[in-house]
Design a protein around this motif. Structure first.
Motif, PDB file in Angstrom:
ATOM      1  N   ALA A  16       0.771  -1.467   0.039  1.00 24.17           N
ATOM      2  CA  ALA A  16      -0.050   0.128   0.132  1.00 24.17           C
ATOM      3  C   ALA A  16       0.918   1.311  -0.038  1.00 24.17           C
ATOM      4  CB  ALA A  16      -0.917  -0.114   1.496  1.00 24.17           C
ATOM      5  N   ARG A  17       1.840   1.245   0.889  1.00 24.61           N
ATOM      6  CA  ARG A  17       3.010   2.384   0.707  1.00 24.61           C
ATOM      7  C   ARG A  17       3.471   2.335  -0.460  1.00 24.61           C
ATOM      8  NH1 ARG A  17       4.097   4.443   5.959  1.00 24.61           N
ATOM      9  NH2 ARG A  17       2.845   3.530   7.872  1.00 24.61           N
ATOM     10  N   CYS A  18       3.909   1.365  -1.197  1.00 20.62           N
ATOM     11  CA  CYS A  18       4.696   1.437  -2.624  1.00 20.62           C
ATOM     12  C   CYS A  18       3.622   2.145  -3.299  1.00 20.62           C
ATOM     13  CB  CYS A  18       5.034   0.239  -2.915  1.00 20.62           C
ATOM     14  SG  CYS A  18       6.263  -0.567  -2.238  1.00 20.62           S
ATOM     15  N   ARG A  19       2.367   1.874  -3.456  1.00 22.40           N
ATOM     16  CA  ARG A  19       1.452   2.272  -4.405  1.00 22.40           C
ATOM     17  C   ARG A  19       1.101   3.701  -4.207  1.00 22.40           C
ATOM     18  NH1 ARG A  19      -1.477  -2.686  -3.038  1.00 22.40           N
ATOM     19  NH2 ARG A  19      -2.765  -1.428  -1.441  1.00 22.40           N
ATOM     20  N   VAL A  20       1.144   4.287  -3.001  1.00 25.38           N
ATOM     21  CA  VAL A  20       0.989   5.660  -2.716  1.00 25.38           C
ATOM     22  C   VAL A  20       2.125   6.366  -3.409  1.00 25.38           C
ATOM     23  CG1 VAL A  20       0.998   7.395  -0.763  1.00 25.38           C
ATOM     24  CG2 VAL A  20      -0.498   5.468  -0.554  1.00 25.38           C
ATOM     25  N   LEU A  21       3.481   6.086  -3.056  1.00 26.19           N
ATOM     26  CA  LEU A  21       4.470   6.759  -3.619  1.00 26.19           C
ATOM     27  C   LEU A  21       4.586   6.671  -5.174  1.00 26.19           C
ATOM     28  CD1 LEU A  21       7.143   5.789  -1.199  1.00 26.19           C
ATOM     29  CD2 LEU A  21       5.799   7.888  -1.198  1.00 26.19           C
ATOM     30  N   LEU A  22       3.924   5.703  -5.679  1.00 23.86           N
ATOM     31  CA  LEU A  22       4.178   5.558  -7.035  1.00 23.86           C
ATOM     32  C   LEU A  22       3.146   6.326  -7.995  1.00 23.86           C
ATOM     33  CD1 LEU A  22       4.574   1.575  -7.456  1.00 23.86           C
ATOM     34  CD2 LEU A  22       6.246   3.287  -8.327  1.00 23.86           C
ATOM     35  N   ARG A  23       1.866   6.408  -6.987  1.00 26.97           N
ATOM     36  CA  ARG A  23       0.951   7.390  -7.645  1.00 26.97           C
ATOM     37  C   ARG A  23       1.343   8.846  -7.343  1.00 26.97           C
ATOM     38  NH1 ARG A  23      -2.966   4.561  -4.379  1.00 26.97           N
ATOM     39  NH2 ARG A  23      -3.135   6.424  -2.965  1.00 26.97           N
ATOM     40  N   ARG A  24       2.173   9.235  -6.266  1.00 26.77           N
ATOM     41  CA  ARG A  24       2.327  10.512  -6.132  1.00 26.77           C
ATOM     42  C   ARG A  24       3.474  10.783  -7.177  1.00 26.77           C
ATOM     43  NH1 ARG A  24       4.803  11.035  -0.300  1.00 26.77           N
ATOM     44  NH2 ARG A  24       2.869  10.213   0.027  1.00 26.77           N
ATOM     45  N   ASN A  25       4.333   9.896  -7.616  1.00 26.59           N
ATOM     46  CA  ASN A  25       5.482  10.194  -8.589  1.00 26.59           C
ATOM     47  C   ASN A  25       4.738  10.494 -10.036  1.00 26.59           C
ATOM     48  OD1 ASN A  25       8.263  10.574  -9.339  1.00 26.59           O
ATOM     49  ND2 ASN A  25       7.992   8.370 -10.209  1.00 26.59           N
ATOM     50  N   GLN A  26       3.524   9.860 -10.183  1.00 24.61           N
ATOM     51  CA  GLN A  26       2.547  10.142 -11.374  1.00 24.61           C
ATOM     52  C   GLN A  26       1.954  11.490 -11.355  1.00 24.61           C
ATOM     53  OE1 GLN A  26       0.874   6.248 -12.299  1.00 24.61           O
ATOM     54  NE2 GLN A  26       2.240   6.245 -13.976  1.00 24.61           N
ATOM     55  N   GLY A  27       2.030  12.024 -10.188  1.00 20.95           N
ATOM     56  CA  GLY A  27       0.755  13.262  -9.807  1.00 20.95           C
ATOM     57  C   GLY A  27      -0.449  12.799  -9.731  1.00 20.95           C
ATOM     58  N   ARG A  28      -0.751  11.663  -9.138  1.00 22.89           N
ATOM     59  CA  ARG A  28      -1.992  11.155  -9.004  1.00 22.89           C
ATOM     60  C   ARG A  28      -2.296  11.146  -7.342  1.00 22.89           C
ATOM     61  NH1 ARG A  28      -3.424   5.987 -10.141  1.00 22.89           N
ATOM     62  NH2 ARG A  28      -1.153   5.326 -10.756  1.00 22.89           N
ATOM     63  N   ALA A  29      -3.386  11.540  -6.705  1.00 17.92           N
ATOM     64  CA  ALA A  29      -3.700  11.306  -5.467  1.00 17.92           C
ATOM     65  C   ALA A  29      -4.490  10.068  -5.255  1.00 17.92           C
ATOM     66  CB  ALA A  29      -4.500  12.433  -4.970  1.00 17.92           C
ATOM     67  N   ALA A  30      -5.503   9.833  -6.194  1.00 14.71           N
ATOM     68  CA  ALA A  30      -6.432   8.600  -6.014  1.00 14.71           C
ATOM     69  C   ALA A  30      -5.846   7.447  -6.690  1.00 14.71           C
ATOM     70  CB  ALA A  30      -7.742   9.065  -6.424  1.00 14.71           C
ATOM     71  N   GLY A  31      -6.043   6.349  -6.551  1.00 10.87           N
ATOM     72  CA  GLY A  31      -5.815   5.078  -6.909  1.00 10.87           C
ATOM     73  C   GLY A  31      -6.773   4.609  -8.020  1.00 10.87           C
ATOM     74  N   VAL A  32      -7.856   5.327  -8.285  1.00 11.30           N
ATOM     75  CA  VAL A  32      -8.792   5.078  -9.371  1.00 11.30           C
ATOM     76  C   VAL A  32      -8.627   5.985 -10.442  1.00 11.30           C
ATOM     77  CG1 VAL A  32     -10.973   4.366 -10.272  1.00 11.30           C
ATOM     78  CG2 VAL A  32     -10.145   3.396  -8.144  1.00 11.30           C
TER      79      VAL A  32
END
Length: 235
Positions: free
Chosen positions: A110-126
């Motif tokens: 879950a923490r990895c997903r958050v950081l990967l989303r943040r790196n793409q400029g996305r706040a949400a997972g969907v």
């Protein structure tokens, strides 16, 4: 996504690599700080998972050098140390997140997903594009609520393209995100996965355009258009 794991515990490293590759990520592993620092001077990553207690060069020193060079790659710091001073120091040096050992793999992912989303400029997972929903946390793609079968590698390709919807993504960038050092990827591997993904998205309100000599672009398509209408574009 391309992930660098820097961990000297071989058993833990093997478990992390297996789990992340199972989800379709490209994962490279280094067991000491000097080797990792060398790799980071010529190879970019979407995420670095970094242990503090490393041989030859500890994780804090490696991270400090990374940030001094202006490298902003997200870093998840791992350590067996529980002291507040270690956590504060890791964050002050430039870590984006911190996770103490032992940890539950569900929290790690879950923490990895958050950081990967943040790196793409996305706040949400969907990400929602018309009737299509891309859910990185659930590893699921749906169209009008019905699941589309998208294997791991194609799922990660879609993640790369949909994260830059409407923008051209170079073949080098795609290859860097899909394949690690140990992956056997032939010269036509990217074209192969793009072709497979196009077929899976045939009924979706998206189309993958080929930009000759450059790469690919994912764009929202009018309902009447399909992947068959995705004509190549000149660069």
């Amino acid at each position: 996504m391309r992930i660098l794991l820097v961990e000297d515990n071989a058993d833990l490293a093997d478990a992390i690599v297996r789990r992340m590759r199972r989800d379709g990520h490209a994962v490279d592993w280094q067991s000491d700080g000097i080797a990792a620092a060398s790799v980071l001077r010529y190879q970019s990553f979407d995420l670095i998972v970094l242990d503090i207690g490393l041989p030859r060069l500890n994780g804090l020193s490696l991270l400090a050098g990374l940030r001094e060079r202006g490298d902003t790659t997200p870093v998840l710091m791992l350590t067996a140390r529980d002291g507040i001073e270690d956590r504060v120091k890791a964050l002050d040096v430039g870590a984006d997140d911190y996770l103490g050992k032992p940890f539950d793999f569900r929290e790690f992912e879950a923490r990895c997903r958050v950081l990967l989303r943040r790196n793409q400029g996305r706040a949400a997972g969907v990400i929602q594009v018309g009737a299509l929903a891309f859910d990185s946390a659930a590893h699921r793609v749906t169209l009008d609520g019905e699941a589309i079968d998208v294997p791991n590698r194609e799922f990660r390709l879609l993640e790369i393209l949909i994260g830059k919807l409407g923008q051209v993504v170079s073949k080098d960038e795609i290859g860097n995100g899909l394949f690690g050092f140990d992956d056997e990827a032939g010269p036509n591997a990217i074209e192969l996965y793009v072709g497979r993904l196009r077929k899976r998205l045939a009924a979706a309100p998206l189309r993958i355009l080929t930009v000759r000599g450059v790469g690919y672009m994912l764009e929202a398509a009018p309902p009447a258009e399909t992947q068959a209408d995705a004509e190549p574009l000149d660069a």
